[in-house]
Design an enzyme around this catalytic site. Structure first.
Site, PDB file in Angstrom:
ATOM      1  N   GLU A   8       0.823  -1.205   0.000  1.00  0.00           N
ATOM      2  CA  GLU A   8       0.000   0.000   0.000  1.00  0.00           C
ATOM      3  C   GLU A   8       0.861   1.262   0.000  1.00  0.00           C
ATOM      4  O   GLU A   8       0.528   2.256  -0.651  1.00  0.00           O
ATOM      5  CB  GLU A   8      -0.941   0.000   1.201  1.00  0.00           C
ATOM      6  CG  GLU A   8      -1.996  -1.105   1.189  1.00  0.00           C
ATOM      7  CD  GLU A   8      -1.443  -2.449   1.641  1.00  0.00           C
ATOM      8  OE1 GLU A   8      -2.113  -3.468   1.428  1.00  0.00           O
ATOM      9  OE2 GLU A   8      -0.324  -2.470   2.219  1.00  0.00           O
ATOM     10  N   GLY A  65      11.799  -2.905  -0.228  1.00  0.00           N
ATOM     11  CA  GLY A  65      11.442  -1.889  -1.208  1.00  0.00           C
ATOM     12  C   GLY A  65      12.169  -1.990  -2.532  1.00  0.00           C
ATOM     13  O   GLY A  65      12.043  -1.109  -3.380  1.00  0.00           O
ATOM     14  N   LEU A  78       1.485  -6.986 -11.269  1.00  0.00           N
ATOM     15  CA  LEU A  78       1.553  -5.966 -12.308  1.00  0.00           C
ATOM     16  C   LEU A  78       2.950  -5.394 -12.483  1.00  0.00           C
ATOM     17  O   LEU A  78       3.266  -4.868 -13.559  1.00  0.00           O
ATOM     18  CB  LEU A  78       0.567  -4.834 -11.993  1.00  0.00           C
ATOM     19  CG  LEU A  78      -0.905  -5.207 -12.135  1.00  0.00           C
ATOM     20  CD1 LEU A  78      -1.786  -4.021 -11.769  1.00  0.00           C
ATOM     21  CD2 LEU A  78      -1.215  -5.672 -13.551  1.00  0.00           C
TER      22      LEU A  78
END
Length: 439
Positions: free
Chosen positions: A64, A319, A346
């Site tokens: 998120e 990350g 994606l």
């Protein structure tokens, strides 16, 4: 009061697990005061700075948080008078948010105790609260309503199972859904589920998935190039990245890798575990299976020599996965062979990888369905089918490239969600200003 008692009881019951994870894995040690008691006046003032109002964005964890940079950028243009602050619930989400936005804009989200959420909202002088995907905290949403702070959901997703669960407790949760001022949904089916759970129909919008907009557009970036150089990748290599893995998936990948490289010595493997506390155990697993592990966190310079066939790269940093997908031609999205329900597919699709995932993608059903329907991904049922997929990508490179191009086309077709989301929020434009004056 009932919810506070329920939360406190749950916290006490879970305390042995929490304590174990604090000692064993170092989790939950930070932000205890913010989580239990909310933001202090002093800390809130530091976050707010010289701004007269605050827009609070909440993202529960890494996935998120990665949606927010573009949203924050656009909100800052439309609302230059507002401080935009970000909260997260997990250590990894918090650290990534600090990396994106700086420590002076990030805090740990309070637990859903009335006193903690009310204190945070008051001290921040919050004018808008924006929840990424769905964090349904009844006390937080009720406190925001009492203080005149509208609560919106962006990139809203609500699975059939979750919606059914919420409706079982309709008496308790329907008022919470009804308090939401606006919900930007990923698709029509999700919008209907929100309405069924209590959101007014006029407060839902089908904005699409921000993950399509957030997907990469090209491998020609400095981030990807630096990782290719670090890994010693050349044109001869075919790189397979298995990302966001959960327990059991790394062993599966290593077995398939060993069998495939017997006929294809050009194959290389990158593993990216989902949770930091598993980094060491995955490194041990790689070594136990006869390979040499190359840990991203412990090798800050590029390889002196070419990447060898018995070296497995372990990305044990937070990350970075988004850029490592761009190093690979073959991608398998983890969390899909067990009970987790899959992860974001994606990012490899945006790079044009030949994408695969396992049988369980319940958390990304709509996205997975679009990729499958458009010939942009392959679902594999088990280890044997995964091996067949990897072998096809090695034996028939043009077909693998076609799969990647299809994936890129599907991603490009569904971009535009950030524009629709910003329009839905209406923060900072003439509509929102007139609404505030009318109120």
């Amino acid at each position: 009061m009932f919810l506070n008692l329920l939360y406190a009881t749950a916290l006490v019951m879970l305390s042995p697990v929490v304590l174990y994870r604090m000692i064993r894995h170092g989790r939950y040690r930070r932000g205890g005061s913010q989580k239990l008691f909310g933001l202090s006046r002093h800390h809130a003032a530091q976050l707010r700075g010289d701004h007269g109002r605050v827009i609070w964005l909440h993202a529960v964890s890494v996935g998120e948080v990665n949606l927010l940079p573009e949203l924050v950028k656009r909100l800052a243009v439309r609302s230059p008078d507002a401080a935009i602050v970000i909260s997260s619930s997990t250590d990894t989400g918090y650290d990534l948010a600090v990396k994106h936005f700086g420590a002076d804009r990030v805090f740990f989200c309070p637990l859903d105790f009335t006193w903690a959420v009310s204190r945070t909202l008051r001290n921040l002088q919050c004018s808008h609260l924006v929840l990424a995907e769905l964090e349904l905290w009844p006390n937080l949403i009720a406190a925001a309503e009492r203080l005149g702070c509208p609560v919106a959901v962006v990139n809203g997703r609500l699975s059939e199972r979750s919606a059914a669960g919420y409706q079982k407790f309709a008496r308790l949760l329907t008022p919470t859904f009804a308090r939401l001022s606006m919900v930007g949904c990923q698709d029509v089916v999700t919008a209907k589920r929100f309405v069924d759970c209590g959101v007014e129909r006029t407060r839902t919008r089908v904005t699409g998935s921000l993950k399509f907009d957030n997907a990469p557009r090209s491998r020609e970036t400095t981030e990807v190039a630096s990782r290719m150089n670090w890994a010693g990748v050349d044109a001869w290599h075919r790189v397979w990245c298995f990302g966001s893995t959960q327990s059991g998936e790394e062993a599966l990948a290593i077995r398939v890798f060993h069998r495939c490289r017997q006929e294809h010595p050009e194959l290389r493997l990158i593993l990216v575990p989902r949770h930091p506390e598993r980094f060491d155990s995955v490194a041990d697993l790689i070594v136990a299976n006869g390979d040499r592990v190359v840990r991203r966190s412990r090798n800050d310079s590029q390889f002196d020599d070419q990447w060898e066939s018995d070296e497995v790269i372990l990305v044990d940093t937070i990350g970075e996965l988004k850029h490592w997908w761009g190093v690979a031609q073959i991608a398998t999205v983890g969390g899909s062979f067990g009970d987790r329900g899959g992860q974001n597919m994606l990012e490899p699709a945006g790079y044009g990888c030949a994408v695969s995932f396992g049988p369980n993608t319940k958390n990304f059903d709509t996205i997975a369905g679009r990729l499958l329907d458009g010939g942009g991904a392959v679902r594999v049922a088990d280890e044997d089918e995964l091996e067949q997929f990897v072998r096809r990508c090695l034996d028939d490179i043009p077909a693998a490239d076609d799969l990647g191009r299809n994936a890129q086309s599907i991603v490009d077709e569904h971009r535009g969600a950030y524009d629709r989301t910003i329009d839905m929020l209406g923060i900072g434009d003439s509509r929102s200003q007139s609404k505030r004056r009318a109120a």
